[in-house]
Design a protein around this motif. Structure first.
Motif, PDB file in Angstrom:
ATOM      1  N   PRO A 185     -16.285 -20.004 -11.862  1.00 29.73           N
ATOM      2  CA  PRO A 185     -15.292 -18.827 -11.988  1.00 29.73           C
ATOM      3  C   PRO A 185     -15.246 -18.058 -10.984  1.00 29.73           C
ATOM      4  CG  PRO A 185     -16.569 -19.282 -13.950  1.00 29.73           C
ATOM      5  CD  PRO A 185     -17.319 -20.124 -12.837  1.00 29.73           C
ATOM      6  N   TYR A 186     -16.258 -17.627 -10.419  1.00 31.61           N
ATOM      7  CA  TYR A 186     -16.361 -16.537  -9.413  1.00 31.61           C
ATOM      8  C   TYR A 186     -15.401 -17.208  -7.897  1.00 31.61           C
ATOM      9  CZ  TYR A 186     -18.203 -14.107  -4.975  1.00 31.61           C
ATOM     10  OH  TYR A 186     -18.087 -13.299  -3.880  1.00 31.61           O
ATOM     11  N   HIS A 187     -15.566 -18.460  -7.808  1.00 32.20           N
ATOM     12  CA  HIS A 187     -14.831 -19.060  -6.766  1.00 32.20           C
ATOM     13  C   HIS A 187     -13.125 -19.242  -7.098  1.00 32.20           C
ATOM     14  CE1 HIS A 187     -18.512 -21.468  -4.990  1.00 32.20           C
ATOM     15  NE2 HIS A 187     -18.691 -20.165  -5.347  1.00 32.20           N
ATOM     16  N   VAL A 188     -13.075 -19.382  -8.222  1.00 29.64           N
ATOM     17  CA  VAL A 188     -11.696 -19.703  -8.841  1.00 29.64           C
ATOM     18  C   VAL A 188     -10.828 -18.231  -8.932  1.00 29.64           C
ATOM     19  CG1 VAL A 188     -10.141 -20.324 -10.791  1.00 29.64           C
ATOM     20  CG2 VAL A 188     -12.168 -21.387 -10.641  1.00 29.64           C
ATOM     21  N   TRP A 189     -11.597 -17.191  -9.557  1.00 26.94           N
ATOM     22  CA  TRP A 189     -11.048 -15.812  -9.371  1.00 26.94           C
ATOM     23  C   TRP A 189     -10.843 -15.411  -7.671  1.00 26.94           C
ATOM     24  CZ3 TRP A 189     -14.444 -11.731  -7.607  1.00 26.94           C
ATOM     25  CH2 TRP A 189     -13.801 -10.487  -7.469  1.00 26.94           C
ATOM     26  N   ALA A 199      -4.435 -18.539 -14.958  1.00 27.05           N
ATOM     27  CA  ALA A 199      -4.883 -19.577 -14.131  1.00 27.05           C
ATOM     28  C   ALA A 199      -6.431 -19.840 -14.188  1.00 27.05           C
ATOM     29  CB  ALA A 199      -4.523 -19.305 -12.547  1.00 27.05           C
ATOM     30  N   ILE A 200      -7.055 -18.875 -14.099  1.00 30.19           N
ATOM     31  CA  ILE A 200      -8.547 -18.720 -14.245  1.00 30.19           C
ATOM     32  C   ILE A 200      -8.887 -19.393 -15.724  1.00 30.19           C
ATOM     33  CG2 ILE A 200     -10.694 -17.298 -14.567  1.00 30.19           C
ATOM     34  CD1 ILE A 200      -9.167 -15.297 -12.610  1.00 30.19           C
ATOM     35  N   ALA A 201      -8.231 -18.803 -16.815  1.00 31.64           N
ATOM     36  CA  ALA A 201      -8.470 -19.463 -18.199  1.00 31.64           C
ATOM     37  C   ALA A 201      -8.509 -20.957 -18.145  1.00 31.64           C
ATOM     38  CB  ALA A 201      -7.640 -18.832 -19.128  1.00 31.64           C
ATOM     39  N   ALA A 202      -7.310 -21.391 -17.622  1.00 32.95           N
ATOM     40  CA  ALA A 202      -7.083 -22.782 -17.368  1.00 32.95           C
ATOM     41  C   ALA A 202      -8.156 -23.667 -16.562  1.00 32.95           C
ATOM     42  CB  ALA A 202      -5.457 -23.014 -17.121  1.00 32.95           C
ATOM     43  N   ILE A 203      -8.338 -23.101 -15.288  1.00 33.91           N
ATOM     44  CA  ILE A 203      -9.016 -23.746 -14.323  1.00 33.91           C
ATOM     45  C   ILE A 203     -10.347 -23.824 -14.528  1.00 33.91           C
ATOM     46  CG2 ILE A 203      -9.537 -24.076 -11.825  1.00 33.91           C
ATOM     47  CD1 ILE A 203      -6.315 -22.975 -11.453  1.00 33.91           C
ATOM     48  N   ALA A 204     -11.021 -22.363 -14.617  1.00 27.01           N
ATOM     49  CA  ALA A 204     -12.368 -22.227 -14.622  1.00 27.01           C
ATOM     50  C   ALA A 204     -12.831 -22.487 -16.188  1.00 27.01           C
ATOM     51  CB  ALA A 204     -12.635 -21.045 -14.258  1.00 27.01           C
ATOM     52  N   PHE A 205     -12.045 -22.319 -17.060  1.00 30.39           N
ATOM     53  CA  PHE A 205     -12.746 -22.369 -18.604  1.00 30.39           C
ATOM     54  C   PHE A 205     -11.786 -23.476 -19.426  1.00 30.39           C
ATOM     55  CE2 PHE A 205     -13.678 -18.095 -16.906  1.00 30.39           C
ATOM     56  CZ  PHE A 205     -14.942 -18.198 -17.039  1.00 30.39           C
ATOM     57  N   ASP A 206     -10.929 -24.214 -18.981  1.00 26.66           N
ATOM     58  CA  ASP A 206     -10.353 -25.177 -19.648  1.00 26.66           C
ATOM     59  C   ASP A 206      -9.671 -24.849 -21.122  1.00 26.66           C
ATOM     60  OD1 ASP A 206     -10.018 -28.080 -19.393  1.00 26.66           O
ATOM     61  OD2 ASP A 206     -11.396 -28.330 -20.957  1.00 26.66           O
ATOM     62  N   GLU A 208     -21.384  -5.212 -13.595  1.00 30.48           N
ATOM     63  CA  GLU A 208     -22.229  -4.304 -14.165  1.00 30.48           C
ATOM     64  C   GLU A 208     -21.834  -4.309 -15.699  1.00 30.48           C
ATOM     65  OE1 GLU A 208     -20.669  -0.555 -12.346  1.00 30.48           O
ATOM     66  OE2 GLU A 208     -21.255  -1.112 -10.473  1.00 30.48           O
ATOM     67  N   GLN A 209     -20.495  -4.732 -16.204  1.00 33.77           N
ATOM     68  CA  GLN A 209     -20.272  -4.568 -17.560  1.00 33.77           C
ATOM     69  C   GLN A 209     -20.473  -5.970 -18.366  1.00 33.77           C
ATOM     70  OE1 GLN A 209     -16.769  -2.297 -18.363  1.00 33.77           O
ATOM     71  NE2 GLN A 209     -17.218  -0.991 -16.636  1.00 33.77           N
ATOM     72  N   TYR A 210     -20.295  -7.194 -17.236  1.00 33.82           N
ATOM     73  CA  TYR A 210     -20.303  -8.255 -18.077  1.00 33.82           C
ATOM     74  C   TYR A 210     -21.861  -9.347 -17.377  1.00 33.82           C
ATOM     75  CZ  TYR A 210     -15.486  -8.020 -19.572  1.00 33.82           C
ATOM     76  OH  TYR A 210     -14.358  -7.620 -20.282  1.00 33.82           O
ATOM     77  N   GLY A 211     -22.501  -8.345 -16.868  1.00 33.55           N
ATOM     78  CA  GLY A 211     -23.796  -9.300 -16.454  1.00 33.55           C
ATOM     79  C   GLY A 211     -23.443 -10.033 -15.323  1.00 33.55           C
ATOM     80  N   GLY A 212     -22.209 -10.251 -14.769  1.00 33.44           N
ATOM     81  CA  GLY A 212     -21.880 -11.137 -13.559  1.00 33.44           C
ATOM     82  C   GLY A 212     -21.340 -12.448 -14.173  1.00 33.44           C
ATOM     83  N   VAL A 213     -20.871 -12.271 -15.475  1.00 32.01           N
ATOM     84  CA  VAL A 213     -20.502 -13.586 -16.041  1.00 32.01           C
ATOM     85  C   VAL A 213     -18.936 -13.303 -16.361  1.00 32.01           C
ATOM     86  CG1 VAL A 213     -20.318 -15.192 -17.856  1.00 32.01           C
ATOM     87  CG2 VAL A 213     -22.481 -14.375 -17.120  1.00 32.01           C
ATOM     88  N   PHE A 214     -18.015 -13.908 -15.930  1.00 28.30           N
ATOM     89  CA  PHE A 214     -16.490 -13.712 -15.989  1.00 28.30           C
ATOM     90  C   PHE A 214     -16.208 -13.989 -17.471  1.00 28.30           C
ATOM     91  CE2 PHE A 214     -16.224 -13.740 -11.505  1.00 28.30           C
ATOM     92  CZ  PHE A 214     -15.163 -12.824 -11.344  1.00 28.30           C
ATOM     93  N   PRO A 215     -15.427 -13.231 -18.195  1.00 27.34           N
ATOM     94  CA  PRO A 215     -15.075 -13.673 -19.451  1.00 27.34           C
ATOM     95  C   PRO A 215     -13.999 -14.875 -19.445  1.00 27.34           C
ATOM     96  CG  PRO A 215     -13.861 -11.902 -18.523  1.00 27.34           C
ATOM     97  CD  PRO A 215     -14.725 -11.980 -17.629  1.00 27.34           C
ATOM     98  N   GLY A 216     -14.066 -15.756 -20.441  1.00 25.72           N
ATOM     99  CA  GLY A 216     -13.672 -16.855 -20.471  1.00 25.72           C
ATOM    100  C   GLY A 216     -12.241 -16.942 -21.095  1.00 25.72           C
ATOM    101  N   THR A 217     -11.437 -16.111 -21.464  1.00 28.21           N
ATOM    102  CA  THR A 217     -10.348 -16.079 -22.220  1.00 28.21           C
ATOM    103  C   THR A 217      -9.408 -15.305 -21.401  1.00 28.21           C
ATOM    104  OG1 THR A 217     -10.598 -14.162 -23.527  1.00 28.21           O
ATOM    105  CG2 THR A 217     -11.436 -16.100 -24.569  1.00 28.21           C
ATOM    106  N   GLU A 218      -7.933 -15.607 -21.536  1.00 30.25           N
ATOM    107  CA  GLU A 218      -6.940 -15.074 -20.903  1.00 30.25           C
ATOM    108  C   GLU A 218      -7.034 -13.737 -21.288  1.00 30.25           C
ATOM    109  OE1 GLU A 218      -3.441 -17.461 -21.425  1.00 30.25           O
ATOM    110  OE2 GLU A 218      -2.161 -16.258 -20.278  1.00 30.25           O
ATOM    111  N   LYS A 219      -7.163 -13.395 -22.584  1.00 30.12           N
ATOM    112  CA  LYS A 219      -6.947 -11.900 -23.023  1.00 30.12           C
ATOM    113  C   LYS A 219      -8.096 -10.866 -22.377  1.00 30.12           C
ATOM    114  CE  LYS A 219      -6.779  -9.112 -27.168  1.00 30.12           C
ATOM    115  NZ  LYS A 219      -7.134  -9.189 -28.657  1.00 30.12           N
ATOM    116  N   GLU A 220      -9.239 -11.584 -22.260  1.00 27.52           N
ATOM    117  CA  GLU A 220     -10.279 -10.478 -21.816  1.00 27.52           C
ATOM    118  C   GLU A 220     -10.031 -10.535 -20.178  1.00 27.52           C
ATOM    119  OE1 GLU A 220     -12.729  -8.752 -23.054  1.00 27.52           O
ATOM    120  OE2 GLU A 220     -11.732  -9.167 -24.913  1.00 27.52           O
TER     121      GLU A 220
END
Length: 376
Positions: free
Chosen positions: A45-49, A139-146, A113-125
């Motif tokens: 997800p970091y790369h996708v973002w 794009a991130i929701a679709a490509i990185a999180f299916d 800092e707030q997500y512990g380095g983990v990107f949220p997996g939904t479009e809304k977040e």
DNA sequence: TATACGTGGGT
DNA sequence: TACCCAAGTAT
């Protein structure tokens, strides 16, 4: 993940829908891009973002080297978050739309800092994060999180407008296009579908002279049937572009430093280094009106010619004054930057042009070996 | 809804 | 030369 039904497979044939045609075409192309994971591999997800932000209004060719540089320098979102903003802006220099770099850095800090380095997996977040808007969130929701999200970028606007022969003007027609797109998005492989549609728009369904003969959607395409593909999507007329002018002060200290200044965080070239100048005005400046804005006392020499640079919404025309000052001269609200390290300053392109212009005209300290100085 | 916000390549 | 265009966002 690619699993197109082969002739020898027991898998039942997939229905002949636009989405399945795009997916089959996408698999056939096997287009490799620096940020694209191999088939079957869930991308980082970091790369996708990072890639999606760099690709906002920016060509693949322009973004690719920056993507590589950023990952080498900041392999994880924590690394990027820990970097000083100046370093991130300097690394972004030349790519344009610098608010993206400021928001990128801000976003990295929130995720770190707030997500512990983990990107949220939904479009809304995702949409809550700085620099992530409707397109990038989807794009991130679709490509990185299916997720079955429907990113609608310039490519998709064109492909969908043609597919359904939508003749209404953009941006007004955007919601109509979004509605059409919603019904195309497959439950299975939405990320590949999104990327396939973008690839289609980038290589086949191009703005001028679309290659309909090669298009997997040709039989479904209403604009092709109607003969309107070439002129879709329709777009609203643009405003005329004014010219803004300034006098830039190329101030060289006799130990081989040049005076630079950091711009305010908001507005044009926000947060970037610049060559100090007068305000940028349509009226322009004569010698008497410009002189009081000089950052130091010097014998100013107007260099021949003008530097020209095209911004999106105005043309920029710069007259360069060169002046020499002694060591110890107060930088005021600026900073002295060694000429032989100018390439590290991270100057935006307009400023790099000013520096090149000044150096070309010999506005460097006497005696030193500054002939080979290059901006950027 | 409209405007501010970069840059480089293509035509 | 001049305009268009590119995996848009923030306000």
């Amino acid at each position: 993940m690619a699993d197109g039904a082969s002739p020898h497979s027991d898998t039942p044939a997939r229905p002949d829908t636009p989405a399945n045609r795009v997916l089959a075409w996408y698999d056939r192309q096997g287009r490799r891009l620096p940020w694209r994971a191999p088939p079957g591999v869930r991308p980082d997800p970091y790369h996708v973002w990072l890639s999606e932000v760099m690709l906002q209004q920016t060509s693949v060719q322009a973004a690719a080297p920056y993507f590589h540089d950023f990952l080498v320098r900041w392999p994880t979102v924590h690394d990027l978050a820990a970097a000083p903003q100046d370093a991130v802006l300097a690394a972004w220099a030349g790519l344009g739309y610098y608010a993206r770099a400021r928001n990128l850095h801000a976003c990295a800090r929130v995720v770190s800092e707030q997500y512990g380095g983990v990107f949220p997996g939904t479009e809304k977040e995702l949409r809550k994060l700085p620099g992530i808007g409707p397109y990038t969130g989807a794009a991130i929701a679709a490509i990185a999180f299916d997720q079955p999200a429907a990113p609608l970028d310039g490519n998709l606007e064109r492909v969908v407008a043609r597919l359904f022969d939508v003749r209404a003007e953009l941006p007004g027609a955007k919601e109509t296009l979004r509605e059409h797109l919603r019904f195309l998005v497959p439950e299975d492989r939405p990320g590949d579908f999104a990327q396939g549609m973008m690839d289609l728009g980038a290589t086949i369904c191009v703005p001028a002279s679309p290659k309909c003969m090669l298009c997997p959607l040709a039989e479904h395409c209403a604009a092709r049937a109607a003969g309107t593909a070439e002129r879709l999507p329709a777009k609203a007329a643009k405003k005329p572009r004014p010219t803004k002018r300034c006098v830039a002060f190329w101030t060289v200290r006799d130990d081989g430093c040049v005076l630079l200044r950091r711009r305010p965080q908001k507005g044009m070239l926000g947060g970037m280094l610049e060559v100090p100048s007068t305000d940028w005005t349509e009226a322009g400046w004569d010698a008497d009106s410009a002189r009081p804005h000089a950052p130091a006392n010097a014998q100013w020499r107007e260099l021949p010619g003008r530097v020209r640079h095209g911004f999106t919404h105005f043309a920029f025309e710069i007259t360069v004054w060169a002046g020499a000052v002694p060591a110890g001269t107060d930088p005021g609200d600026g900073q002295w930057w060694p000429l032989d390290r100018l390439a590290d300053a991270g100057l935006p392109t307009a400023m790099r042009k000013i520096a090149e212009h000044a150096i070309k005209h010999g506005a460097v300290p006497e005696g030193g070996d500054f002939a080979a100085i290059r901006a950027r």
